[in-house]
Design an enzyme around this catalytic site. Sequence first.
Site, short mmCIF file in Angstrom:
data_model
loop_
_atom_site.label_atom_id
_atom_site.label_comp_id
_atom_site.label_asym_id
_atom_site.label_seq_id
_atom_site.Cartn_x
_atom_site.Cartn_y
_atom_site.Cartn_z
N GLU A 1 -12.43 22.79 39.56
CA GLU A 1 -12.30 21.77 40.52
C GLU A 1 -10.86 22.65 41.37
OE1 GLU A 1 -10.77 17.82 39.81
OE2 GLU A 1 -10.53 17.56 41.59
N ARG B 1 -12.32 22.04 24.17
CA ARG B 1 -12.28 22.70 24.43
C ARG B 1 -11.01 23.98 24.34
NH1 ARG B 1 -10.15 19.99 28.98
NH2 ARG B 1 -7.96 21.14 29.01
N LYS C 1 -3.72 21.62 34.66
CA LYS C 1 -3.02 21.42 35.74
C LYS C 1 -2.38 21.02 36.76
CE LYS C 1 -7.59 22.61 37.13
NZ LYS C 1 -8.73 22.50 37.71
#
Length: 564
Positions: free
Chosen positions: A38, A264, A274
Amino acid sequence: MENTKEERPLNFLEKIIEDDLKNGRVPNGEIVTRFPPEPNGYLHIGHIKSICINFGLAKKYGGRCHLRLDDTNPAKEDMEYIDSIKEDIRWLGFDWGNYEYYASDYYDQLYEIAVRLIKEGKAYVDSLSAEQMKEYRGTLTEPGKNSPDRDRPIEENLRLFEEMKEGKHPEGSYTLRAKIDMASPNINMRDPALYRIKFATHPRTGDKWCIYPMYDFTHPISDAIEGITHSICTLEFEDHRPAYDWATSIDGIEHTPHQYEFARLNINYLLMSKRKLLYLVNNNFVTGWDDPRMPTVSGIRRRGYSPESMKDFVSRVGVAKVEGVVDYSLMEFCVREDLNKRAKRLMAVLDPLLVIIDNYPEGKTEYFDAENNPEDETSGTHKIAFSKHIYIEREDFMETPVKGYHRLYIGNEIRLKHAYYITATGVEKDESGKITAVHATYDPLSRGGTSEDGRKVKGTSHWVSRDHAIKAEVRQYDKLFKAENPGAATGNYLDDLNPDSLIVIENAYVEEEAGKAKVGDYLQFIRNGYYCVDSKDSREDHLVFNRTCTLKDSWAKQKAKMGI
Ligand code: ATP
Ligand code: MG
């Protein structure tokens, strides 16, 4: 497994792919993956894992990997992020070729599918507020309740959705929802939102749209449109898989991709969200997304990490389905391993102390050959200038040596790396008693660093010639956070910022050869650490070097201790 040449066993994704290939479940036998960032921030080290998995699998099985910018949240997205994402993937050595896609490319198709769902009675326009919707949704243990709008007539749904699209309704007034099952044990299946109203200018579609499709609707359909075979994401999407499968089985969608989840990458001492990284940037805790202390791809690049070392790191970590935290020192170990093989050895004095060699002729300069890299026979040598006035590290001299100190002190002889043996004879001090210079004599017969009579010295110091060295700024970087799990103790990660994460040395001296180093070169300042030229601030008349990492190899020590 018998037909792979690699030593390591297949990971679970490779097993799935090989099984799918063997059983003819892959159209044309072509594996198609995608990396779907994204564009709401810069890529971080966690993304490297996802990139290596997606591009790596495509490469291994002769397929392709798409770059898909998942741009469905215009308020947070920016062209700057898109550009940085591309630069970072390329730096890692991966290439998406012509397969560059944007979720926003599919807005028209998604809209048509939404209209079709409404017409088939599978979606409705809901006027519940966000709060009400939450209330109606139920909990993990309680089923949800149907919205009063759930049975809104199809015609009215079509009209309202059209009006939403035309901007006739304010943000938050309506959403389009899938009609699935408010009693589903999976909350993501309780009539998930498909579209929301948002008056925001999109980096690519501008003001064309004021309704935007939701992730759980956009992502699977984008995968289907692109013919993705294996849609690989992180574990937090596991609960979304039924919604993924729902979307890809909508009538009229021809290709059915499948979603697989892996754990992850988490690394202690680092934050990889982020949102938090953006906070650090916006509030000037760092100088930007590419601050060398940031765990971003652009940060570690500016810090001097090599892409090879990061790929090695990610491959050592492996692909699994269980979350864990990887040790920061493993990452640094991989960086050192790689840099040791390729970094050019140079001398730099970070805390200079002048040494005057009294028996060396005034005005004379000699040049010595210094090996560029003892680990690489092909790397050659370069010249270093020697003269009467040299700098050594202040800590390499002691007026009153402590026991076991083998460096320079009055009466002691040491080797100057690549050059001569010197013996200290006296000191000069200023009024405060601080030593301003050391006097020494050299042995002309020890040229090149070995004495004629074979006598040994215990200490070897690096040095630079005062009249030849270049003054430089050296930025000593360390971890941005001092706690293994930033924020764990107080609930606020800012409390764990390391006040010593950057120490700037304004007056370091580097040998002349360092002046030739370019951005992207890997350097080792002998005995001080690995360094690189700062890509933003270094100029010809003001060199700036960043410390990539120290030479100390704590991971190797730890491994030795653990016997591995
Ligand atoms: P963050 O949580 O840091 O904001 P994100 O998941 O929102 O990251 P995306 O841009 O959506 O970021 O991520 C793109 C891809 O990278 C996704 O497939 C995501 O699963 C993967 N990814 C993100 N963080 C990690 C991580 N720490 N380890 C491995 N893969 C990750
Ligand atoms: Mg995300």
